[in-house]
Scaffold this motif. Sequence first.
Motif, PDB file in Angstrom:
ATOM      1  N   VAL A  12       0.849  -1.190   0.000  1.00  0.00           N
ATOM      2  CA  VAL A  12       0.000   0.000   0.000  1.00  0.00           C
ATOM      3  C   VAL A  12       0.886   1.241   0.000  1.00  0.00           C
ATOM      4  CG1 VAL A  12      -0.180   0.068   2.519  1.00  0.00           C
ATOM      5  CG2 VAL A  12      -2.004   1.077   1.131  1.00  0.00           C
ATOM      6  N   GLN A  13       0.385   2.314  -0.574  1.00  0.00           N
ATOM      7  CA  GLN A  13       1.133   3.570  -0.561  1.00  0.00           C
ATOM      8  C   GLN A  13       0.984   4.268   0.790  1.00  0.00           C
ATOM      9  OE1 GLN A  13      -0.268   5.849  -3.960  1.00  0.00           O
ATOM     10  NE2 GLN A  13       1.412   5.062  -5.223  1.00  0.00           N
ATOM     11  N   ALA A  14       1.951   5.082   1.107  1.00  0.00           N
ATOM     12  CA  ALA A  14       1.880   5.863   2.346  1.00  0.00           C
ATOM     13  C   ALA A  14       0.579   6.666   2.380  1.00  0.00           C
ATOM     14  CB  ALA A  14       3.072   6.794   2.444  1.00  0.00           C
ATOM     15  N   GLY A  15      -0.046   6.670   3.553  1.00  0.00           N
ATOM     16  CA  GLY A  15      -1.335   7.335   3.713  1.00  0.00           C
ATOM     17  C   GLY A  15      -2.520   6.422   3.490  1.00  0.00           C
ATOM     18  N   GLY A  16      -2.267   5.241   2.971  1.00  0.00           N
ATOM     19  CA  GLY A  16      -3.341   4.294   2.698  1.00  0.00           C
ATOM     20  C   GLY A  16      -3.732   3.479   3.910  1.00  0.00           C
ATOM     21  N   SER A  17      -4.635   2.528   3.692  1.00  0.00           N
ATOM     22  CA  SER A  17      -5.170   1.715   4.782  1.00  0.00           C
ATOM     23  C   SER A  17      -5.132   0.233   4.426  1.00  0.00           C
ATOM     24  CB  SER A  17      -6.627   2.103   5.065  1.00  0.00           C
ATOM     25  OG  SER A  17      -6.728   3.453   5.483  1.00  0.00           O
TER      26      SER A  17
END
Length: 124
Positions: A12-17
Motif C-alpha cells: 500500500v502507498q503511504a497514507g493508505g489503509s
Amino acid sequence: QVQLVESGGGLVQAGGSLRLSCAVSGRTLSSYSMAWFRQASGKEREFVSLFSRSTSRTYYSDSAKGRFTISRDNAKNTVFLQMDDLKPEDTAVYYCAARWQYSDTYAAAGYGYWGQGTQVTVSS
C-alpha cells in the motif's frame, strides 16, 4: 490446540489503509486476550495492539495510537487490525497472538499462540 491464521497484508502507498484479520480456531475467541505484534527486517518483534480478555479494553503502542484500531468479532472468532494513515516505517510482518492468562502484557514472551504472519509493505 489454538490455531491462528492472519490475512489482509499487502502493498500500500503511504497514507493508505489495510485491514488485517486473524481467524482463530480450536478454542473460543473470548477465552483469550488477543494482540498484534510486528517485526521489521533486522529488528526485534514489537507490540502493536492488545484486546484484553479480562477488561475488554484496548491498548496500543505509541506508534499505533490514533492510526490503528483493534477489534474482535466473537461470533466469527476473528480479530481485526484496521490500519489507517500507513507510513513506510509500518512495513513489517504482522503477527496475531493469543494469551489465555487474565493478566495483560505487551511482551511477546507472554503469548503462547502465534499465527504465521502477514507481510505489510508501505511505499513512500
